[in-house]
Design an enzyme around this catalytic site. Sequence first.
Site, PDB file in Angstrom:
ATOM      1  N   ASP A   1      67.977  31.337  55.335  1.00 42.55           N
ATOM      2  CA  ASP A   1      69.337  30.833  55.157  1.00 42.55           C
ATOM      3  C   ASP A   1      70.023  31.502  53.970  1.00 42.55           C
ATOM      4  O   ASP A   1      71.210  31.851  54.030  1.00 42.55           O
ATOM      5  CB  ASP A   1      69.326  29.308  54.987  1.00 42.55           C
ATOM      6  CG  ASP A   1      68.389  28.816  53.889  1.00 42.55           C
ATOM      7  OD1 ASP A   1      67.478  29.572  53.461  1.00 42.55           O
ATOM      8  OD2 ASP A   1      68.547  27.656  53.454  1.00 42.55           O
TER       9      ASP A   1
ATOM     10  N   ASP B   1      71.043  29.255  63.842  1.00 41.40           N
ATOM     11  CA  ASP B   1      70.703  28.994  62.442  1.00 41.40           C
ATOM     12  C   ASP B   1      69.971  27.661  62.376  1.00 41.40           C
ATOM     13  O   ASP B   1      70.587  26.595  62.498  1.00 41.40           O
ATOM     14  CB  ASP B   1      71.983  28.973  61.601  1.00 41.40           C
ATOM     15  CG  ASP B   1      71.720  28.742  60.125  1.00 41.40           C
ATOM     16  OD1 ASP B   1      70.565  28.946  59.682  1.00 41.40           O
ATOM     17  OD2 ASP B   1      72.663  28.357  59.406  1.00 41.40           O
TER      18      ASP B   1
ATOM     19  N   ILE C   1      70.412  22.288  63.803  1.00 39.68           N
ATOM     20  CA  ILE C   1      70.400  23.636  64.373  1.00 39.68           C
ATOM     21  C   ILE C   1      71.839  23.959  64.756  1.00 39.68           C
ATOM     22  O   ILE C   1      72.439  23.263  65.579  1.00 39.68           O
ATOM     23  CB  ILE C   1      69.490  23.719  65.611  1.00 39.68           C
ATOM     24  CG1 ILE C   1      68.041  23.397  65.238  1.00 39.68           C
ATOM     25  CG2 ILE C   1      69.582  25.106  66.256  1.00 39.68           C
ATOM     26  CD1 ILE C   1      67.113  23.221  66.424  1.00 39.68           C
TER      27      ILE C   1
END
EC number: 2.7.1.33
Length: 256
Positions: free
Chosen positions: A111, A6, A12
Amino acid sequence: MIIGIDIGNTHIVTGIYDNNGELISTFRIATNDKMTEDEYFSYFNNITKYNEISIKKVDAILISSVVPNIIITFQFFARKYFKVEATIVDLEKKLPFTFAKGINYTGFGADRIIDITEAMQKYPDKNLVIFDFGTATTYDVLKKGVYIGGGILPGIDMSINALYGNTAKLPRVKFTTPSSVLGTDTMKQIQAAIFFGYAGQIKHIIKKINEELNEEIFVLATGGLGKILSAEIDEIDEYDANLSLKGLYTLYKLNK
């Protein structure tokens, strides 16, 4: 084994899932668009070794990114070290929700897609409000599985850094729960105002959503600083630190 990555503007976050989709490990590094696939593998290899996790057989690598120019680095990482093609989150995937008429979803972030996906997986019959406290804070509202709107506001750290960066003498402070709304020195006054001011924003947004929907809602929160805020905001029903990583795997299974 499956790897989920992600990629946010600040960090990260990597998750390692077993064959049943359970998260067995997570780790976080700073986002750096100069990092190569080899450098990332070095981080990844060291951390998995430290946690005694074997990475000899990886079946899939899943990527959600709000930083487009980094995606190719992780595609190279997947091909070079694991001989797989990474699965990239985008609006072309099969989704567990639809967009209401009139919603312009151009640029809708990966996201938010994975947050909504996991929220829908957990609570398919509820009207949902999902807050993600990241570099920017986002909120998304779904009514019976239909996305009806949301909002984006500056994140908590962004607010702190703006205050520090645009003044000559104000210090950069750590976001924490203050003992009082009345700070007794400059640092404590900034911390109090940021904390209670931000909590007040979120409470008011939830209040306005309630007024507009006029139906019962269920409020979820995620994101690094969301845990601290959620303890202050009674209107938040649940905080899930791993909502995004769980949603990344859920979306993968939905499209498999």
